[in-house]
Design an enzyme around this catalytic site. Structure first.
Site, PDB file in Angstrom:
ATOM      1  N   SER A   1       1.878  -9.628  -0.604  1.00  0.00           N
ATOM      2  CA  SER A   1       1.489  -8.217  -0.609  1.00  0.00           C
ATOM      3  C   SER A   1       1.655  -7.548   0.753  1.00  0.00           C
ATOM      4  O   SER A   1       1.819  -6.333   0.839  1.00  0.00           O
ATOM      5  CB  SER A   1       0.039  -8.080  -1.070  1.00  0.00           C
ATOM      6  OG  SER A   1      -0.818  -8.863  -0.254  1.00  0.00           O
TER       7      SER A   1
ATOM      8  N   GLU B   1      -9.833   5.551   3.030  1.00  0.00           N
ATOM      9  CA  GLU B   1     -10.630   4.447   3.541  1.00  0.00           C
ATOM     10  C   GLU B   1      -9.673   3.288   3.795  1.00  0.00           C
ATOM     11  O   GLU B   1      -8.607   3.221   3.200  1.00  0.00           O
ATOM     12  CB  GLU B   1     -11.668   4.028   2.498  1.00  0.00           C
ATOM     13  CG  GLU B   1     -11.151   3.073   1.409  1.00  0.00           C
ATOM     14  CD  GLU B   1     -10.090   3.662   0.505  1.00  0.00           C
ATOM     15  OE1 GLU B   1     -10.002   4.906   0.427  1.00  0.00           O
ATOM     16  OE2 GLU B   1      -9.324   2.896  -0.112  1.00  0.00           O
TER      17      GLU B   1
ATOM     18  N   LYS C   1       0.812  -1.213   0.000  1.00  0.00           N
ATOM     19  CA  LYS C   1       0.000   0.000   0.000  1.00  0.00           C
ATOM     20  C   LYS C   1       0.849   1.268   0.000  1.00  0.00           C
ATOM     21  O   LYS C   1       0.451   2.295  -0.546  1.00  0.00           O
ATOM     22  CB  LYS C   1      -0.935  -0.007   1.206  1.00  0.00           C
ATOM     23  CG  LYS C   1      -1.936  -1.165   1.211  1.00  0.00           C
ATOM     24  CD  LYS C   1      -3.017  -0.983   0.179  1.00  0.00           C
ATOM     25  CE  LYS C   1      -4.028  -2.126   0.202  1.00  0.00           C
ATOM     26  NZ  LYS C   1      -4.985  -2.018  -0.911  1.00  0.00           N
TER      27      LYS C   1
HETATM   28  C1  LIG Z   1      -1.732  -6.963   2.665  1.00  0.00           C
HETATM   29  C2  LIG Z   1      -2.810  -6.693   1.683  1.00  0.00           C
HETATM   30  N1  LIG Z   1      -2.839  -7.380   0.541  1.00  0.00           N
HETATM   31  C3  LIG Z   1      -3.792  -7.180  -0.373  1.00  0.00           C
HETATM   32  C4  LIG Z   1      -4.819  -6.272  -0.188  1.00  0.00           C
HETATM   33  C5  LIG Z   1      -5.879  -6.172  -1.239  1.00  0.00           C
HETATM   34  O1  LIG Z   1      -5.909  -4.986  -1.924  1.00  0.00           O
HETATM   35  P1  LIG Z   1      -5.460  -4.877  -3.438  1.00  0.00           P
HETATM   36  O2  LIG Z   1      -6.179  -5.916  -4.215  1.00  0.00           O
HETATM   37  O3  LIG Z   1      -5.859  -3.508  -3.823  1.00  0.00           O
HETATM   38  O4  LIG Z   1      -4.003  -5.050  -3.499  1.00  0.00           O
HETATM   39  C6  LIG Z   1      -4.827  -5.515   0.992  1.00  0.00           C
HETATM   40  C7  LIG Z   1      -5.861  -4.501   1.234  1.00  0.00           C
HETATM   41  O5  LIG Z   1      -6.064  -3.963   2.272  1.00  0.00           O
HETATM   42  C8  LIG Z   1      -3.792  -5.733   1.945  1.00  0.00           C
HETATM   43  O6  LIG Z   1      -3.765  -5.040   3.095  1.00  0.00           O
END
Ligand SMILES: Cc1ncc(COP(=O)(O)O)c(C=O)c1O
Lengths: 264, 413
Positions: free
Chosen positions: B382, B114, B92
């Site tokens: 992620s 948000e 993020k």
């Molecule tokens: C660690 C993590 N991975 C994935 C996501 C999913 O979001 P996005 O599909 O936008 O990457 C989030 C969303 O809060 C997250 O905190």
């Protein structure tokens, strides 16, 4: 003729009163009767909202009513049936208001035809820009005999405003501020200035709304707008004392300026 | 009338995207788009972004060979892109830093955002603290409860957290609350949207800021003399980490891209967040046209996932287009499989992933088994899993964990 917007603006004393209800709140019968009470007490136009789960432009009061109506299972087809029934015995033009996903899901063509069949005079869809996605939305609804009512807001570009107004057949809805719906104490200068700008571009009649909550607001807009829209305040009054309270408030708004001592 | 032939192509990905907002938001979105277009290739802006990514966010994040996981799966070679090592623990931050620099140049003094899992909110709170901006974060009440550690972290960084009690009390309603706040404070405030969705220009802008992930992977693989990955796997909430990984590879048709959605606890409406499944269809919600979980009337359905970050009814319009064009495949992983992925990565590699990322791990390990040893898979981790300890421990080690919590509560009295 209930769907004659132009005639209504010509014949009724200005500013016209336009009111708002959430269809199906607290239930379908009650919301229909509220519309009738509104018209009996001076509403010239009524905006009927098809409830949606995510009403982006609405403040807490109207959002909660949307939520409650949906919890009771109210569906768009119920709202069209309600509008049809109302158009058969109410003199005021009725406008269907909702958010883009409702007509999108139904199919815009089917939605427009449902509005026309129900006898709606116009349609208000605040999150559907008049020109987005290559759609000529005003034209589509016009073909079905329903006016597309654009919602204009302070801050918008002159060019864009002129383009929208040039294609407007019923009237234009001007928000007196940028923000969500909700009763306010004061009408700001920015809103009034914008209203003036819109009216300088000669074109359709102009209704002003967002925040109107007192009879003196209505009076203050007397020579500035062709109609005023009252939404959240009426819903608050309804919540406090039912349709009777709504009717009393509208009668106050209707009174001649000199004779009114109301302070809201 | 079908929605086709978009007037302004760039606002759309195929038929998806657009700017479906009340007229009053149009000037703000145009101001943002203009600022973004004028800055994205500005050398000063690029230099500043590169520096802050390196010095503050800790980029580039490593690309790690997962030796044990590879052995365990018994198929292709598995690499992990370690977004979990970026500052504040998730991808993020990539988007947040880009938008914060933008907001400062637009003269905004307040940031709103948000958050679902809290990772976006945390990144925003950190960025706002670092750059001296006021910060308000909207968070669904349910998400606040399940991501309490992040709520604390955001607050200690000076952000104001506003609980959203409306609707499903999760991410979707936090987005609506933030949009409404933005409408009320357009002159001072920048809305720092957290995924590749919302009205134009957000989907494109967020994806561009996140593409740093895929660009780094490309370089890191090249350094290993691997010309291209065979398969990329990422979880999909809104779609920002997946698009960030996939985007630099989309032109190469030989690279398979797989997005993993939250299969939740079952297939009934309200039990999952699978937009490309039985209940997802194109709709116009929260400013854009994409797939949304909705009922026959177009009312938005509630969602569920063990991971707050995947628990969202809509999806990036760009992913919607890539789905329809069959350029990105989508699969779903259940809560239970995700928890197993969480445990597995911890046990095999000593990495505790976010429950969101654990969805990608669960699918990746399964898929890897069927691929020959010569192939290369990259799984996007992620985010890291500290924030999920309370959820995972309750599921995986219930007895001990509850005893611990009780003990802590007693001591806190
Ligand atoms: C660690 C993590 N991975 C994935 C996501 C999913 O979001 P996005 O599909 O936008 O990457 C989030 C969303 O809060 C997250 O905190």
């Amino acid at each position: 003729m209930p769907n004659d917007i132009a005639g209504t603006f010509l014949r009724r004393p200005k500013p016209l009163l336009m009111t708002h209800v959430v269809a199906g709140y607290p239930d379908l019968d009650e919301s229909r009767k509220t519309v009738e009470t509104m018209v009996e007490n001076g509403a010239d136009l009524v905006e009927i909202q098809i409830p949606f789960t995510d009403p982006l432009a609405d403040g807490p009061v109207i959002t909660a009513a949307n939520r409650a109506a949906l919890a009771r299972g109210v569906r768009p087809k119920d709202v069209f049936a309600m509008v049809r029934r109302l158009t058969q015995n109410t003199a005021a033009p009725l406008l269907v208001m909702t958010y883009a996903n409702i007509p999108h899901r139904m199919g815009f063509e089917r939605f427009a035809s449902a509005c026309a069949e129900a006898g709606a005079a116009g349609v208000i869809i605040p999150d559907l820009a008049f020109d987005e996605a290559g759609g000529d939305w005003p034209g589509l609804f016009r073909r079905y005999g329903t006016a597309w009512i654009p919602v204009l807001s302070p801050g918008m570009q002159e060019e864009r405003m002129r383009r929208i107004l040039a294609g407007t057949s019923g009237f234009a809805y001007v928000t007196l501020r940028t923000g969500t719906t909700g009763a306010r104490l004061r009408i700001g200068k920015a809103g009034l200035d914008f209203l003036g700008r819109v009216r300088e571009v000669s074109g359709p009649p102009v209704a002003a709304g967002f925040g109107i909550s007192r009879p003196e607001h209505v009076r203050a807009l007397r020579n500035k707008a062709d109609a005023v829209v009252i939404g959240s305040r009426l819903l608050e009054l309804y919540n406090a004392g039912g349709a009777k309270k709504v009717g009393a408030f509208l009668r106050l708004c209707r009174r001649e300026p000199e004779s009114s001592s109301a302070s809201g | 009338m079908r929605i086709t032939r978009p007037r302004a192509r760039s606002r759309f990905f195929g038929r998806y995207g657009g700017r479906f907002v009340p007229e009053m938001l149009v000037p703000a979105l145009e101001e943002l788009e203009e600022a973004y277009l004028s800055l994205r290739n500005n050398p000063g802006f690029k230099r500043e972004l590169a520096r802050i990514r390196r010095d503050f966010a800790g980029r580039p994040t490593p690309l790690a060979f997962a030796e044990n996981l590879t052995r365990k799966a018994g198929g292709c070679r598995i690499y992990l892109k370690m977004e979990c090592l970026a500052h504040t623990g998730a991808h993020k931050i990539n988007n947040v830093l880009g938008q914060i620099l933008l907001a400062r140049r637009m003269g905004k003094t307040r940031i709103i955002a948000e958050t679902g899992a809290g990772q976006h909110g945390l990144a925003v709170a950190a960025g706002a603290a670092r750059f001296g901006l006021r910060c308000t974060v909207f968070m669904g009440e349910i998400d606040m409860r399940r991501q309490r550690p992040n709520v604390f972290a955001m607050e200690i960084m000076g952000a104001e957290i506003v609980p959203v009690r409306d609707g499903s009390r999760t991410l979707k309603d936090a987005v609506t609350a933030a949009l409404k706040d933005w409408i009320e404070h357009l002159d001072t405030t920048h809305y720092l949207l957290g995924s590749a969705l919302g009205p134009h220009p957000y989907p494109r802008m967020v994806r561009e800021f996140q593409s740093v992930i895929g660009r780094e992977v490309k370089r890191q693989l090249a350094a290993l003399r691997i010309s291209r990955p065979d398969i990329l796997v990422a979880c999909v909430g809104g779609g920002s980490n997946s698009l960030g990984l996939f985007h630099p590879f989309l032109r190469n048709g030989k690279v398979r891209c797989v997005g993993v959605e939250a299969g939740g606890r079952g297939s009934r409406p309200g039990d999952h967040a699978v937009r490309f499944g039985a209940h997802g269809r194109p709709g116009i919600v929260q400013g854009y046209l994409s797939y949304f979980l909705q009922d026959r009337d177009g009312q938005i359905l509630p969602t569920h996932s063990v991971s707050a970050g995947l628990d969202y009814a809509g999806i990036s319009p760009e992913l919607a287009d890539l789905h329809d064009r069959k350029r990105v495949e989508f699969v779903a992983v259940t809560d239970r499989e995700a928890l197993e992925g969480y445990r597995l990565l911890a046990a095999e590699e000593g990495i505790i992933p976010a429950l969101e990322s654990a969805h990608a791990v669960a699918y990746g390990v399964k898929a890897a088994a069927d691929l020959p040893r010569s192939r290369v898979m990259v799984i996007n981790i992620s985010g890291r899993g500290d924030k999920d300890l309370f959820i995972a421990a309750r599921a995986l080690d219930r007895g001990n964990w509850l005893a611990f919590l009780k003990d802590e509560a007693d001591r806190a009295e």
